[in-house]
Design a protein around this motif. Sequence first.
Motif, PDB file in Angstrom:
ATOM      1  N   PRO A 277      -2.739  -2.099  17.124  1.00  0.00           N
ATOM      2  CA  PRO A 277      -4.095  -2.271  16.578  1.00  0.00           C
ATOM      3  C   PRO A 277      -4.432  -1.287  15.454  1.00  0.00           C
ATOM      4  O   PRO A 277      -5.218  -1.626  14.569  1.00  0.00           O
ATOM      5  N   GLU A 278      -3.809  -0.113  15.454  1.00  0.00           N
ATOM      6  CA  GLU A 278      -4.168   0.907  14.454  1.00  0.00           C
ATOM      7  C   GLU A 278      -3.400   0.748  13.147  1.00  0.00           C
ATOM      8  O   GLU A 278      -3.890   1.138  12.089  1.00  0.00           O
ATOM      9  N   ASP A 279      -2.197   0.218  13.218  1.00  0.00           N
ATOM     10  CA  ASP A 279      -1.377   0.169  12.002  1.00  0.00           C
ATOM     11  C   ASP A 279      -0.574  -1.134  11.925  1.00  0.00           C
ATOM     12  O   ASP A 279       0.625  -1.127  11.648  1.00  0.00           O
ATOM     13  N   ALA A 280      -1.287  -2.250  12.172  1.00  0.00           N
ATOM     14  CA  ALA A 280      -0.621  -3.557  12.148  1.00  0.00           C
ATOM     15  C   ALA A 280      -0.097  -3.874  10.750  1.00  0.00           C
ATOM     16  O   ALA A 280      -0.728  -3.550   9.746  1.00  0.00           O
ATOM     17  N   TRP A 281       1.058  -4.526  10.691  1.00  0.00           N
ATOM     18  CA  TRP A 281       1.586  -5.022   9.421  1.00  0.00           C
ATOM     19  C   TRP A 281       0.683  -6.143   8.928  1.00  0.00           C
ATOM     20  O   TRP A 281       0.098  -6.900   9.711  1.00  0.00           O
TER      21      TRP A 281
ATOM     22  N   ARG B 174       6.476  14.167  10.568  1.00  0.00           N
ATOM     23  CA  ARG B 174       5.117  14.615  10.885  1.00  0.00           C
ATOM     24  C   ARG B 174       4.069  13.691  10.260  1.00  0.00           C
ATOM     25  O   ARG B 174       4.162  13.354   9.073  1.00  0.00           O
ATOM     26  N   GLY B 175       3.089  13.295  11.057  1.00  0.00           N
ATOM     27  CA  GLY B 175       1.985  12.474  10.548  1.00  0.00           C
ATOM     28  C   GLY B 175       2.414  11.123  10.021  1.00  0.00           C
ATOM     29  O   GLY B 175       1.752  10.533   9.176  1.00  0.00           O
ATOM     30  N   TYR B 176       3.529  10.590  10.540  1.00  0.00           N
ATOM     31  CA  TYR B 176       4.104   9.330  10.038  1.00  0.00           C
ATOM     32  C   TYR B 176       3.151   8.158  10.275  1.00  0.00           C
ATOM     33  O   TYR B 176       3.066   7.244   9.465  1.00  0.00           O
ATOM     34  N   TYR B 177       2.464   8.171  11.409  1.00  0.00           N
ATOM     35  CA  TYR B 177       1.581   7.046  11.737  1.00  0.00           C
ATOM     36  C   TYR B 177       0.145   7.377  11.365  1.00  0.00           C
ATOM     37  O   TYR B 177      -0.455   8.311  11.901  1.00  0.00           O
ATOM     38  N   GLN B 178      -0.392   6.589  10.429  1.00  0.00           N
ATOM     39  CA  GLN B 178      -1.767   6.769   9.979  1.00  0.00           C
ATOM     40  C   GLN B 178      -2.528   5.457  10.171  1.00  0.00           C
ATOM     41  O   GLN B 178      -1.940   4.400   9.990  1.00  0.00           O
TER      42      GLN B 178
ATOM     43  N   LEU C 239       1.547 -12.414  13.808  1.00  0.00           N
ATOM     44  CA  LEU C 239       0.424 -11.543  13.433  1.00  0.00           C
ATOM     45  C   LEU C 239      -0.567 -11.366  14.581  1.00  0.00           C
ATOM     46  O   LEU C 239      -1.138 -10.293  14.754  1.00  0.00           O
ATOM     47  N   THR C 240      -0.762 -12.424  15.367  1.00  0.00           N
ATOM     48  CA  THR C 240      -1.662 -12.323  16.526  1.00  0.00           C
ATOM     49  C   THR C 240      -1.137 -11.266  17.497  1.00  0.00           C
ATOM     50  O   THR C 240      -1.885 -10.398  17.964  1.00  0.00           O
ATOM     51  N   LEU C 241       0.181 -11.321  17.781  1.00  0.00           N
ATOM     52  CA  LEU C 241       0.783 -10.311  18.657  1.00  0.00           C
ATOM     53  C   LEU C 241       0.724  -8.934  18.004  1.00  0.00           C
ATOM     54  O   LEU C 241       0.425  -7.937  18.657  1.00  0.00           O
ATOM     55  N   GLU C 242       1.026  -8.886  16.718  1.00  0.00           N
ATOM     56  CA  GLU C 242       1.066  -7.622  15.974  1.00  0.00           C
ATOM     57  C   GLU C 242      -0.285  -6.882  16.092  1.00  0.00           C
ATOM     58  O   GLU C 242      -0.323  -5.675  16.344  1.00  0.00           O
ATOM     59  N   HIS C 243      -1.386  -7.620  15.922  1.00  0.00           N
ATOM     60  CA  HIS C 243      -2.708  -6.968  15.977  1.00  0.00           C
ATOM     61  C   HIS C 243      -3.059  -6.514  17.384  1.00  0.00           C
ATOM     62  O   HIS C 243      -3.765  -5.521  17.558  1.00  0.00           O
ATOM     63  N   ASP C 244      -2.544  -7.239  18.390  1.00  0.00           N
ATOM     64  CA  ASP C 244      -2.786  -6.812  19.772  1.00  0.00           C
ATOM     65  C   ASP C 244      -1.974  -5.561  20.111  1.00  0.00           C
ATOM     66  O   ASP C 244      -2.492  -4.633  20.738  1.00  0.00           O
TER      67      ASP C 244
END
Length: 170
Positions: free
Chosen positions: A31-35, A143-147, A23-28
């Motif tokens: 940053p916009e769409d971390a699991w 289209r617009g997949y990443y929010q 999770l630490t790596l994931e948020h780095d």
Amino acid sequence: MTAVTTSAAVLREMRWWDIAPVLTLEHDLFPEDAWSEGMFWSELAHARGARATRRYVVAEDPADGRLVGYAGLAAAGGLGDVQTIAVARDQWGTGLGARLLTDLLQHATAFECEEVLLEVRVDNTRAQKLYERFGFEPIGFRRGYYQPGNVDALVMRLTVQGTETDSDGC
Ligand SMILES: CC(C)(COP(=O)(O)OP(=O)(O)OC[C@H]1O[C@@H](n2cnc3c(N)ncnc32)[C@H](O)[C@@H]1OP(=O)(O)O)[C@@H](O)C(=O)NCCC(=O)NCCS
């Protein structure tokens, strides 16, 4: 002459105790769409046993035990899906991304997948180049997949070699 550093990280199956450092790596890295933590728990719940449909792998630095990468694959009905792949920034360009992807594709074969799909941000050329090196080809957009941000995804597909076409699927 440019020095070439090759990753010495050791790859192994991801377990629940890896979720916190992942999770630490994931948020780095996302940053916009971390699991969320729950998403990783949910994925790992399907990663063991005879009916497993997931492969999650982590890369560990043997010098200090630090996690420096992770990746995950979901498989169902003869179709594999690269769920995630990430490498710590200070390890980029050492071949670790390629090693993680190789691990996922080996498991896609073991799951008897005939093809593997993935989505990648249209602006993530580094990841796209990695996938292209492995033979993934672009087949369309979501289209617009990443929010948030409304960023499109490029969908890429790899046909898995050596898989029986009449297999029972994943
Ligand atoms: C995309 C990502 C996983 C790639 O990981 P990586 O470890 O840098 O990938 P690799 O090292 O295998 O390949 C990257 C480059 O290093 C080069 N490389 C490979 N092995 C190398 C080595 N031993 N020494 C030096 N360079 C090497 C590759 O040729 C490649 O160069 P190219 O892109 O110009 O062809 C990583 O950048 C990342 O985690 N990004 C953020 C998260 C992300 O975007 N994930 C993908 C979501 S779809």
